[in-house]
Write a protein that holds these residues in place. Structure first.
Motif, PDB file in Angstrom:
ATOM      1  N   ALA A  44       0.850  -1.192   0.000  1.00 49.41           N
ATOM      2  CA  ALA A  44       0.000   0.000   0.000  1.00 49.41           C
ATOM      3  C   ALA A  44       0.879   1.233   0.000  1.00 49.41           C
ATOM      4  CB  ALA A  44      -0.926   0.004   1.217  1.00 49.41           C
ATOM      5  N   SER A  45       0.268   2.354  -0.380  1.00 49.76           N
ATOM      6  CA  SER A  45       0.940   3.649  -0.250  1.00 49.76           C
ATOM      7  C   SER A  45      -0.057   4.655   0.299  1.00 49.76           C
ATOM      8  CB  SER A  45       1.499   4.119  -1.596  1.00 49.76           C
ATOM      9  OG  SER A  45       0.452   4.471  -2.490  1.00 49.76           O
ATOM     10  N   GLY A  46       0.456   5.775   0.798  1.00 48.54           N
ATOM     11  CA  GLY A  46      -0.443   6.763   1.373  1.00 48.54           C
ATOM     12  C   GLY A  46       0.262   8.053   1.741  1.00 48.54           C
ATOM     13  N   GLU A  47      -0.524   9.009   2.229  1.00 46.78           N
ATOM     14  CA  GLU A  47      -0.021  10.280   2.766  1.00 46.78           C
ATOM     15  C   GLU A  47       0.883  11.010   1.778  1.00 46.78           C
ATOM     16  OE1 GLU A  47      -1.003  11.223   6.221  1.00 46.78           O
ATOM     17  OE2 GLU A  47      -2.373   9.673   5.528  1.00 46.78           O
ATOM     18  N   PRO A  48       0.469  11.161   0.527  1.00 42.71           N
ATOM     19  CA  PRO A  48       1.370  11.797  -0.440  1.00 42.71           C
ATOM     20  C   PRO A  48       1.543  13.293  -0.175  1.00 42.71           C
ATOM     21  CG  PRO A  48      -0.805  11.504  -1.409  1.00 42.71           C
ATOM     22  CD  PRO A  48      -0.833  10.811  -0.067  1.00 42.71           C
ATOM     23  N   ASP A  49       2.719  13.804  -0.487  1.00 36.80           N
ATOM     24  CA  ASP A  49       2.909  15.237  -0.639  1.00 36.80           C
ATOM     25  C   ASP A  49       3.633  15.465  -1.958  1.00 36.80           C
ATOM     26  OD1 ASP A  49       5.674  14.871  -0.184  1.00 36.80           O
ATOM     27  OD2 ASP A  49       5.569  15.543   1.897  1.00 36.80           O
ATOM     28  N   ALA A  50       4.153  16.661  -2.177  1.00 39.57           N
ATOM     29  CA  ALA A  50       4.705  16.985  -3.489  1.00 39.57           C
ATOM     30  C   ALA A  50       5.993  16.239  -3.799  1.00 39.57           C
ATOM     31  CB  ALA A  50       4.942  18.490  -3.593  1.00 39.57           C
ATOM     32  N   ASN A  51       6.707  15.763  -2.789  1.00 43.06           N
ATOM     33  CA  ASN A  51       8.016  15.151  -3.012  1.00 43.06           C
ATOM     34  C   ASN A  51       8.188  13.782  -2.373  1.00 43.06           C
ATOM     35  OD1 ASN A  51       8.775  18.447  -2.508  1.00 43.06           O
ATOM     36  ND2 ASN A  51       9.319  17.503  -4.468  1.00 43.06           N
ATOM     37  N   SER A  52       7.146  13.268  -1.705  1.00 42.77           N
ATOM     38  CA  SER A  52       7.304  11.975  -1.035  1.00 42.77           C
ATOM     39  C   SER A  52       5.965  11.287  -0.866  1.00 42.77           C
ATOM     40  CB  SER A  52       7.975  12.164   0.337  1.00 42.77           C
ATOM     41  OG  SER A  52       7.113  12.857   1.238  1.00 42.77           O
ATOM     42  N   ALA A 112       9.291   7.420   1.073  1.00 43.40           N
ATOM     43  CA  ALA A 112      10.092   7.498  -0.146  1.00 43.40           C
ATOM     44  C   ALA A 112      10.133   8.954  -0.601  1.00 43.40           C
ATOM     45  CB  ALA A 112       9.499   6.606  -1.231  1.00 43.40           C
ATOM     46  N   GLY A 113      11.297   9.575  -0.526  1.00 43.09           N
ATOM     47  CA  GLY A 113      11.429  10.989  -0.834  1.00 43.09           C
ATOM     48  C   GLY A 113      12.191  11.238  -2.120  1.00 43.09           C
ATOM     49  N   GLY A 114      12.416  12.521  -2.403  1.00 48.64           N
ATOM     50  CA  GLY A 114      13.127  12.911  -3.611  1.00 48.64           C
ATOM     51  C   GLY A 114      12.334  12.720  -4.882  1.00 48.64           C
ATOM     52  N   LEU A 115      11.007  12.699  -4.793  1.00 46.47           N
ATOM     53  CA  LEU A 115      10.151  12.471  -5.948  1.00 46.47           C
ATOM     54  C   LEU A 115       9.710  13.807  -6.554  1.00 46.47           C
ATOM     55  CD1 LEU A 115       7.927   9.618  -4.449  1.00 46.47           C
ATOM     56  CD2 LEU A 115      10.151   9.428  -5.604  1.00 46.47           C
ATOM     57  N   ASN A 116       9.228  13.758  -7.771  1.00 42.13           N
ATOM     58  CA  ASN A 116       8.755  14.955  -8.457  1.00 42.13           C
ATOM     59  C   ASN A 116       7.291  15.217  -8.144  1.00 42.13           C
ATOM     60  OD1 ASN A 116      11.213  15.517  -9.785  1.00 42.13           O
ATOM     61  ND2 ASN A 116      10.729  14.024 -11.387  1.00 42.13           N
ATOM     62  N   PRO A 117       6.871  16.473  -8.126  1.00 47.84           N
ATOM     63  CA  PRO A 117       5.457  16.767  -7.866  1.00 47.84           C
ATOM     64  C   PRO A 117       4.548  16.255  -8.981  1.00 47.84           C
ATOM     65  CG  PRO A 117       6.833  18.727  -7.575  1.00 47.84           C
ATOM     66  CD  PRO A 117       7.691  17.689  -8.241  1.00 47.84           C
ATOM     67  N   GLN A 128      13.340 -11.845   1.943  1.00 47.43           N
ATOM     68  CA  GLN A 128      13.480 -13.292   2.085  1.00 47.43           C
ATOM     69  C   GLN A 128      13.431 -14.000   0.721  1.00 47.43           C
ATOM     70  OE1 GLN A 128      10.303 -13.949   5.037  1.00 47.43           O
ATOM     71  NE2 GLN A 128      11.899 -14.138   6.601  1.00 47.43           N
ATOM     72  N   GLY A 129      14.014 -13.365  -0.296  1.00 46.89           N
ATOM     73  CA  GLY A 129      14.081 -13.973  -1.608  1.00 46.89           C
ATOM     74  C   GLY A 129      12.843 -13.825  -2.458  1.00 46.89           C
ATOM     75  N   HIS A 130      11.874 -13.047  -1.999  1.00 43.37           N
ATOM     76  CA  HIS A 130      10.621 -12.873  -2.738  1.00 43.37           C
ATOM     77  C   HIS A 130      10.408 -11.406  -3.114  1.00 43.37           C
ATOM     78  CE1 HIS A 130       8.974 -16.919  -1.920  1.00 43.37           C
ATOM     79  NE2 HIS A 130       9.600 -16.804  -0.768  1.00 43.37           N
ATOM     80  N   LEU A 131       9.751 -11.185  -4.235  1.00 45.27           N
ATOM     81  CA  LEU A 131       9.300  -9.859  -4.636  1.00 45.27           C
ATOM     82  C   LEU A 131       7.820  -9.703  -4.307  1.00 45.27           C
ATOM     83  CD1 LEU A 131      10.995  -9.425  -8.118  1.00 45.27           C
ATOM     84  CD2 LEU A 131      11.477  -8.087  -6.076  1.00 45.27           C
ATOM     85  N   SER A 132       7.456  -8.513  -3.886  1.00 49.10           N
ATOM     86  CA  SER A 132       6.060  -8.208  -3.584  1.00 49.10           C
ATOM     87  C   SER A 132       5.292  -7.947  -4.871  1.00 49.10           C
ATOM     88  CB  SER A 132       5.994  -6.961  -2.704  1.00 49.10           C
ATOM     89  OG  SER A 132       6.251  -5.798  -3.475  1.00 49.10           O
ATOM     90  N   PRO A 133       3.978  -7.816  -4.787  1.00 51.71           N
ATOM     91  CA  PRO A 133       3.232  -7.234  -5.901  1.00 51.71           C
ATOM     92  C   PRO A 133       3.746  -5.822  -6.194  1.00 51.71           C
ATOM     93  CG  PRO A 133       1.740  -8.149  -4.265  1.00 51.71           C
ATOM     94  CD  PRO A 133       3.104  -8.143  -3.654  1.00 51.71           C
ATOM     95  N   VAL A 134       3.385  -5.310  -7.358  1.00 55.36           N
ATOM     96  CA  VAL A 134       3.740  -3.952  -7.751  1.00 55.36           C
ATOM     97  C   VAL A 134       2.557  -3.033  -7.441  1.00 55.36           C
ATOM     98  CG1 VAL A 134       4.318  -2.443  -9.690  1.00 55.36           C
ATOM     99  CG2 VAL A 134       5.281  -4.757  -9.560  1.00 55.36           C
ATOM    100  N   GLY A 135       2.846  -1.905  -6.830  1.00 60.16           N
ATOM    101  CA  GLY A 135       1.819  -0.902  -6.580  1.00 60.16           C
ATOM    102  C   GLY A 135       2.080   0.350  -7.379  1.00 60.16           C
ATOM    103  N   ARG A 136       1.036   1.116  -7.560  1.00 62.06           N
ATOM    104  CA  ARG A 136       1.172   2.414  -8.208  1.00 62.06           C
ATOM    105  C   ARG A 136       0.788   3.498  -7.209  1.00 62.06           C
ATOM    106  NH1 ARG A 136      -2.457   3.081 -13.100  1.00 62.06           N
ATOM    107  NH2 ARG A 136      -3.997   3.478 -11.470  1.00 62.06           N
ATOM    108  N   THR A 137       1.499   4.598  -7.245  1.00 60.54           N
ATOM    109  CA  THR A 137       1.210   5.700  -6.344  1.00 60.54           C
ATOM    110  C   THR A 137       1.443   7.009  -7.095  1.00 60.54           C
ATOM    111  OG1 THR A 137       1.585   6.543  -4.100  1.00 60.54           O
ATOM    112  CG2 THR A 137       3.538   5.878  -5.349  1.00 60.54           C
ATOM    113  N   ARG A 138       1.229   8.130  -6.422  1.00 58.73           N
ATOM    114  CA  ARG A 138       1.478   9.425  -7.052  1.00 58.73           C
ATOM    115  C   ARG A 138       1.749  10.467  -5.988  1.00 58.73           C
ATOM    116  NH1 ARG A 138      -3.857  12.029  -9.780  1.00 58.73           N
ATOM    117  NH2 ARG A 138      -2.414  13.799  -9.929  1.00 58.73           N
ATOM    118  N   THR A 139       2.377  11.525  -6.409  1.00 60.40           N
ATOM    119  CA  THR A 139       2.629  12.662  -5.544  1.00 60.40           C
ATOM    120  C   THR A 139       1.611  13.755  -5.815  1.00 60.40           C
ATOM    121  OG1 THR A 139       4.222  13.459  -7.169  1.00 60.40           O
ATOM    122  CG2 THR A 139       5.094  12.229  -5.283  1.00 60.40           C
TER     123      THR A 139
END
Length: 513
Positions: A44-52, A112-117, A128-139
């Protein structure tokens, strides 16, 4: 529980939104035989701002283990994370490692910081040797910029036993840029025979292990995982994340019987589990038996989201709760959000940072009396002076476009907000949009006849189906589409738009489309 395929989650959760599956790596396949798949609860993702933005996951190869630890050993685990502008992750814009700790049920909250607005990103985890599902998010757009029009969906009340999560799946398919959840993400009740689905645990949850296990059960649902994976979320609690109809430190229920110390411990456990399982910033981590959830999030200069907490700080419900004709509801000393939060909200509404001031909260805001003049003491009708202070406060501060978003009542409603509810011809000073539930109260009968309309002529819409509200927010208008599903007793029901309204910038009130 057998491991859930990562490819199943990616395709099932994001295919409708146009997100392709992450290529399977041979090293990941080789590792699956040795270590069980730990991402059973999704991402999951959440709490976006302009750069994180906050990225969340919790490791749990056996989510329903009674100890609440999800089948993880008593050891900390390193979790890698990556953010990219593409779902192939050919180029990374941010990455790092974080420690998933046993003491926090192996949950992680990465800022996760340093992102573009005003930009879209993809993210994933590895452990543990596994990849998670892929999520999409936005700033969010930069401060001072409106950015793209925002599609924001909101809902509430997802009682697992009362139906399938068709609403979450349909929300994901709408490809929103933001999702708000206005409370009752879980329910605390024990299992009840004969329901559509069954809670794990025969008795009402009380301990930290209980709450962790309950969140885990809800989060194993693939439709909920799809909604989390498609967009960032902003969340607040209502009552069932702790206990039905509690008010501050006052219990409304006497079952199970708890001492004061046990009730305090229960609140502490509930808030800890809530933070562990939500994509919240560290500033929202619980501190003992409280959690700092009221906060403001700016979406450039398009909108400001004022997220309220209407449970932790309220005075106890008047006249014994329930529907009452109750003069105590008018006492100026009573507050639903608490005096400090009232002041905080009015200070924010005076700032005029966004075209739209959107108040995300839990319980019915407009006056809604029945034909006998009784109102719900659990809603703002039980705190009428508090509501008047807030409404009069935003008028005095020149707030042009206040919109109240509400959950809790398991029905969809829409209402104009009046300067004086004793005078239906008084000025309209705002609008309220009330979402129905994800599953609570079952299928519903589909009625659109507004109850007690003669007593409450400012009510504009009602629907008794489960659903959500999809809003499209631009600098000139806010459009609200009330979406419902015909059934939650069966999995897979489609969604349809029952009614749409538009609120024009600078013109309070709902206009039917």
């Amino acid at each position: 529980m057998s491991p859930i395929s990562r490819r199943t989650l990616v395709f099932g959760g994001l295919a409708a939104a146009g997100v392709s599956a992450l290529p399977v790596r041979s090293a990941v396949i080789a590792a699956t035989a040795a270590v069980p798949y730990p991402f059973q609860l999704g991402i999951a993702s959440g709490e976006p701002d302009a750069n994180s933005v906050v990225l969340w996951t919790r490791l749990a190869p056996s989510p329903l283990n009674a100890d609440g630890q999800g089948g993880m050993a008593n050891a900390d685990v390193t979790v890698d994370w990556q953010v990219s502008t593409t779902d192939t992750f050919s180029t990374l814009v941010a990455s790092g490692s974080v420690t998933a700790r046993y003491a926090s049920a192996h949950s992680v909250h990465v800022v996760a910081g340093g992102l573009n607005p005003d930009s879209d990103y993809f993210y994933r985890f590895r452990a543990q040797g596994h990849l998670s599902p892929v999520g999409r998010t936005r700033t969010t757009p930069a401060l001072g910029a409106a950015g793209r029009d925002l599609v924001m969906a909101f809902t509430s009340c997802a009682h697992y036993e009362e139906g399938y999560y068709n609403v979450y799946r349909r929300m994901a398919e709408d490809n929103p840029g933001l999702i708000l959840h206005l409370g009752d993400y879980i329910y605390e009740y024990g299992a009840v025979a004969g329901r559509t689905r069954t809670h794990a645990g025969a008795t009402e949850i009380v301990t930290l292990a209980d709450y962790r296990r309950r969140f885990a059960q809800y989060k194993t649902d693939p439709d909920l995982q799809a909604a989390h994976a498609v967009a960032p979320w902003i969340v607040v609690t209502d009552d069932h994340e702790v206990e039905n109809n509690y008010a501050g430190m006052v219990r409304a229920d006497s079952t199970p019987s708890l001492t004061t110390a046990q009730w305090t411990a229960r609140r502490t456990s509930a808030y800890q589990a809530y933070y562990e399982n939500m994509p919240l910033r560290p500033a929202q981590a619980n501190s003992g038996n409280s959690i700092p959830l009221y906060r403001r999030l700016r979406w450039g200069n398009l909108a400001t989201f004022h997220m309220l907490d209407t449970r932790q700080y309220r005075n106890d419900q008047a006249c014994g709760d329930g529907w009452q004709v109750c003069s105590d509801a008018d006492l100026a000393s009573r507050s639903l959000p608490g005096n400090a939060q009232e002041t905080w909200l009015l200070d924010g509404l005076a700032q005029h940072h966004g075209t739209w001031d959107i108040i995300g909260q839990q319980v019915f805001f407009a006056r809604r009396f029945n034909s006998s003049g009784a109102g719900s003491m659990d809603s703002w009708d039980g705190y009428r002076a508090s509501r008047a202070r807030i409404q009069q406060g935003w008028v005095a501060r020149g707030t042009r476009n206040p919109v109240v978003l509400t959950g809790d009542v398991h029905r969809a409603w829409a209402s104009d907000l009046k300067a004086d509810y004793n005078n239906a011809s008084s000025a309209t000073i705002g609008s309220e949009l009330v979402t129905s539930s994800v599953s609570s109260s079952g299928d519903g009968d589909g009625s659109t006849t507004i109850p007690d309309l003669a007593t409450n002529p400012w009510l504009k819409f009602y629907n008794n189906r489960r659903g959500y509200v999809r809003t499209t927010i631009s600098p000139t208008q806010l459009r609200a589409d009330f979406r419902n599903v015909a059934k939650v007793s069966e999995h897979g029901a489609a969604a349809s738009t029952v009614k749409s309204f538009v609120i024009q910038e600078g013109l309070p009130g709902l206009q039917a489309v």
